[in-house]
Write a protein that holds these residues in place. Structure first.
Motif, PDB file in Angstrom:
ATOM      1  N   SER A  21      36.823  39.518  30.781  1.00  0.00           N
ATOM      2  CA  SER A  21      35.976  38.800  30.803  1.00  0.00           C
ATOM      3  C   SER A  21      34.210  39.660  31.247  1.00  0.00           C
ATOM      4  CB  SER A  21      35.647  37.852  33.090  1.00  0.00           C
ATOM      5  OG  SER A  21      36.435  37.035  32.736  1.00  0.00           O
ATOM      6  N   VAL A  28      31.608  32.735  33.454  1.00  0.00           N
ATOM      7  CA  VAL A  28      33.558  31.575  32.837  1.00  0.00           C
ATOM      8  C   VAL A  28      33.440  31.887  31.763  1.00  0.00           C
ATOM      9  CG1 VAL A  28      33.856  29.174  33.780  1.00  0.00           C
ATOM     10  CG2 VAL A  28      32.132  30.096  34.790  1.00  0.00           C
ATOM     11  N   THR A  32      39.371  30.928  33.188  1.00  0.00           N
ATOM     12  CA  THR A  32      38.678  30.777  34.255  1.00  0.00           C
ATOM     13  C   THR A  32      38.356  29.504  33.600  1.00  0.00           C
ATOM     14  OG1 THR A  32      36.417  31.193  33.968  1.00  0.00           O
ATOM     15  CG2 THR A  32      38.308  32.413  35.351  1.00  0.00           C
ATOM     16  N   ARG A 142      33.281  39.402  40.307  1.00  0.00           N
ATOM     17  CA  ARG A 142      33.493  38.327  39.530  1.00  0.00           C
ATOM     18  C   ARG A 142      34.158  37.531  40.258  1.00  0.00           C
ATOM     19  NH1 ARG A 142      35.049  39.447  34.868  1.00  0.00           N
ATOM     20  NH2 ARG A 142      32.658  40.177  34.215  1.00  0.00           N
ATOM     21  N   SER A 145      31.935  35.041  41.460  1.00  0.00           N
ATOM     22  CA  SER A 145      31.869  34.003  40.549  1.00  0.00           C
ATOM     23  C   SER A 145      32.971  33.299  39.844  1.00  0.00           C
ATOM     24  CB  SER A 145      31.040  34.586  39.188  1.00  0.00           C
ATOM     25  OG  SER A 145      32.534  35.015  38.355  1.00  0.00           O
ATOM     26  N   VAL A 146      34.391  33.599  40.163  1.00  0.00           N
ATOM     27  CA  VAL A 146      35.508  32.480  39.609  1.00  0.00           C
ATOM     28  C   VAL A 146      35.399  31.101  40.708  1.00  0.00           C
ATOM     29  CG1 VAL A 146      37.607  32.702  39.392  1.00  0.00           C
ATOM     30  CG2 VAL A 146      36.691  34.271  38.192  1.00  0.00           C
ATOM     31  N   TYR A 147      35.425  31.825  42.005  1.00  0.00           N
ATOM     32  CA  TYR A 147      35.447  30.901  42.783  1.00  0.00           C
ATOM     33  C   TYR A 147      34.346  29.910  43.253  1.00  0.00           C
ATOM     34  CZ  TYR A 147      36.529  28.712  47.496  1.00  0.00           C
ATOM     35  OH  TYR A 147      36.484  27.613  48.091  1.00  0.00           O
ATOM     36  N   THR A 150      35.461  27.422  39.831  1.00  0.00           N
ATOM     37  CA  THR A 150      36.849  27.455  39.581  1.00  0.00           C
ATOM     38  C   THR A 150      37.299  26.425  40.929  1.00  0.00           C
ATOM     39  OG1 THR A 150      37.971  29.078  39.772  1.00  0.00           O
ATOM     40  CG2 THR A 150      36.664  28.176  37.280  1.00  0.00           C
ATOM     41  N   GLY A 154      40.804  35.108  44.558  1.00  0.00           N
ATOM     42  CA  GLY A 154      41.056  36.643  43.871  1.00  0.00           C
ATOM     43  C   GLY A 154      41.623  37.040  44.381  1.00  0.00           C
ATOM     44  N   TYR A 433      44.949  37.416  36.295  1.00  0.00           N
ATOM     45  CA  TYR A 433      43.942  37.420  35.355  1.00  0.00           C
ATOM     46  C   TYR A 433      44.049  36.917  34.140  1.00  0.00           C
ATOM     47  CZ  TYR A 433      38.644  37.421  34.777  1.00  0.00           C
ATOM     48  OH  TYR A 433      36.779  36.704  34.655  1.00  0.00           O
ATOM     49  N   ASP A 437      46.060  29.694  32.614  1.00  0.00           N
ATOM     50  CA  ASP A 437      45.481  29.287  33.819  1.00  0.00           C
ATOM     51  C   ASP A 437      45.726  27.920  34.044  1.00  0.00           C
ATOM     52  OD1 ASP A 437      43.287  31.170  33.888  1.00  0.00           O
ATOM     53  OD2 ASP A 437      43.185  31.651  32.077  1.00  0.00           O
ATOM     54  N   LYS A 452      44.222  34.032  41.323  1.00  0.00           N
ATOM     55  CA  LYS A 452      44.183  35.251  40.520  1.00  0.00           C
ATOM     56  C   LYS A 452      43.937  36.291  41.311  1.00  0.00           C
ATOM     57  CE  LYS A 452      44.240  32.260  36.581  1.00  0.00           C
ATOM     58  NZ  LYS A 452      45.933  32.153  36.005  1.00  0.00           N
TER      59      LYS A 452
END
Length: 500
Positions: A21, A28, A32, A142, A145-147, A150, A154, A433, A437, A452
């Motif tokens: 990323s 995203v 992800t 990061r 933002s991923v959580y 999605t 992490g 990561y 996915d 991840k």
């Protein structure tokens, strides 16, 4: 200082992970994107539905539908999808991976201009896809933002590989402490754990010496190690002992001081994790080093796993090793005897090539299972055993690190059979990561905690990790190939839609 960062002539080729990323404002990406349903690769078309950023658990059946690529990648901008598709396809091309390995180990990296060009290319492609940022703060952002996009948690992983002297070990320890601080800043719902490599906080040469002495102690029960702390068993009757064929010299006074310093480093990290309520996962290495790593992991667990409901320290079991099941049973038995709650991360393994080469050079049989089917069977047996332990209220924690959909299906069925609450934190799944996915989101939709493995650090530090990811992606013939195909289909669909 001698922390191993970039130039290395020994790039270890992995078997499988069955532990992973852009830098800057988090986005995203295809890594992800939300994937519907659970745990198999169906082909039946479904009517398009709005994308779900936090998919609700669906436990009515154990299948996932990966046929509707438009829905799968609906939240991914086309530019990110094209880049992710290109990176994963490049990582699956054998000659390109070999060329990248040669370049990283060549004299091209000694020239400022070519070095800058190579690192710039790596940073904008493989690094951005598989890594979470250049420092702990960027990686934590990061994860956040991923959580939020999605629902996946992490694992914070400072991406240093090895250290060869005390100064490097001390420096790496401070980086790990800052990693725990960054983890502490995140909501508990976002973060799974912090990951540490013992090879980064204890010199490699000392780990080899300690492993030799532990092997000789196992061979010769009358051989005593005065410096040894209380631990759990690190060998079984089927463990490889060929690394040590004669009685090693005792540790010198200086080596004993170095070992004590290494214990203090890992204990300081454990203490910080305990105070911050952040689980600590200790990664595994080659069998030439693993006895010392297991010893330090278990001795730390005895000291810091005081919460009977949730362990802090997790050790890693590599199921591709022939002795994995026996060693796991022995460690669990001793942990139960000592009333110590224990955490385990179960992986398949990452060093098949180096294990086979070393064993062959010594005229011995590889410690790795003969076939991938044997490895799968061992992984699934260990997984079932650990899930049964976690279900009986014994305080065990389990991280099932796998890219294998069949193992995911089996675990889902076993959790239902055992009545394990999928959100109680005792059982967790993990994938790298930027990889697998579809499985991550399938498990998430089934109601499990899924994380991840998100490494971070300067590009130079991440190179060995990235090369292993490239080798691994090339060898992944099931879910990895399926993900690449789905991405390619979606890129084609969007391009054709744009033309029409």
């Amino acid at each position: 200082m001698a922390t191993r960062l970039l130039r290395t002539n020994f790039i270890r080729r992995p078997y499988r992970f069955s532990a992973l990323s852009p830098v800057g404002p988090p986005t995203v990406t295809a890594s992800t994107a939300v994937v519907p349903e659970i745990l198999s690769f169906g082909q039946q078309q479904q009517a398009p539905e709005p994308p779900l950023h936090h998919p609700k658990p669906n436990v009515a059946h154990n299948d996932i539908d990966l046929s509707d690529q438009a829905r799968l990648f609906s939240s991914v901008p086309t530019s990110d999808l094209i880049r992710s598709t290109a990176v994963l396809h490049a990582a699956a091309i054998g000659p390109m991976v070999d060329l990248g390995t040669w370049v990283m180990s060549s004299k091209l990296m000694d020239t400022a201009v070519t070095r800058g060009m190579v690192l710039g290319l790596v940073k904008s492609t493989f690094y951005d896809h598989f890594c979470a940022g250049e420092d702990a703060a960027a990686a934590a952002e990061r994860i956040r933002s991923v959580y939020e996009a999605t629902g996946l948690k992490g694992m914070l992983v400072y991406g240093v590989e090895h250290a060869d002297d005390a100064a490097s070990c001390d420096d790496n320890m401070h980086h790990f402490m800052r990693t725990v601080e960054a983890a502490k800043s995140l909501p508990t719902s976002h973060l799974s754990s912090v990951v540490v490599k013992i090879t980064a906080i204890c010199p490699i040469s000392l780990l080899k010496r300690v492993s030799d002495l532990l092997r000789w102690e196992y061979k010769s029960p009358n051989f005593k190690l005065s410096w040894k702390l209380k631990s759990f068993p690190v060998f079984s009757d089927s463990s490889p002992l060929y690394h040590t064929n004669s009685e090693p010299e005792p540790l010198t006074a200086e080596e004993e001081q170095e070992l004590e310093a290494a214990h203090k480093r890992i204990q300081e990290i454990c203490r910080k994790c305990q105070e911050s309520n952040v689980p600590l996962l200790i990664d595994a290495e080659d069998t030439i080093l693993q006895p010392a790593i297991d010893y330090m992991a278990y001795s730390s667990a005895i000291l810091f796993n005081g919460d009977k409901d949730r362990p802090i320290v997790y050790n890693t079991i590599q199921a591709y090793l022939r002795d994995a099941g026996e060693r796991l049973h022995l460690a669990v038995r001793e942990a139960e005897k000592e009333n110590v709650p224990m955490g385990f991360k179960l992986v398949r393994g990452a060093y098949m090539s180096s294990e086979a080469s070393l064993a062959d050079s010594l005229g011995c049989k590889s410690p790795v299972h003969d076939t991938i089917e044997d490895t799968h069977a061992c992984y699934n047996d260990c997984m079932t055993f650990l899930m049964e332990k976690a279900s009986n209220g014994s305080g065990f924690g389990v991280v099932l690190a796998t890219h294998n959909a069949d193992s995911g299906r089996l675990a889902s069925r076993k959790a239902s059979e055992l009545g394990i609450s999928r959100q109680n934190g005792k059982i967790e799944f993990a994938q790298l990561y930027g990889m697998s996915d579809a499985l991550s989101f399938g498990l998430k939709r089934a109601g499990f905690n899924v994380s991840k493995y998100m490494p971070f650090g300067p590009v130079e530090t991440a190179i060995p990790y990235l090369l292993r990811r490239a080798y691994e992606n090339r060898g992944m013939m099931a879910s990895g190939a399926n993900d690449r195909q789905l991405m390619r289909m979606e890129v084609k669909r969007r391009l054709l839609a744009g033309i029409s």
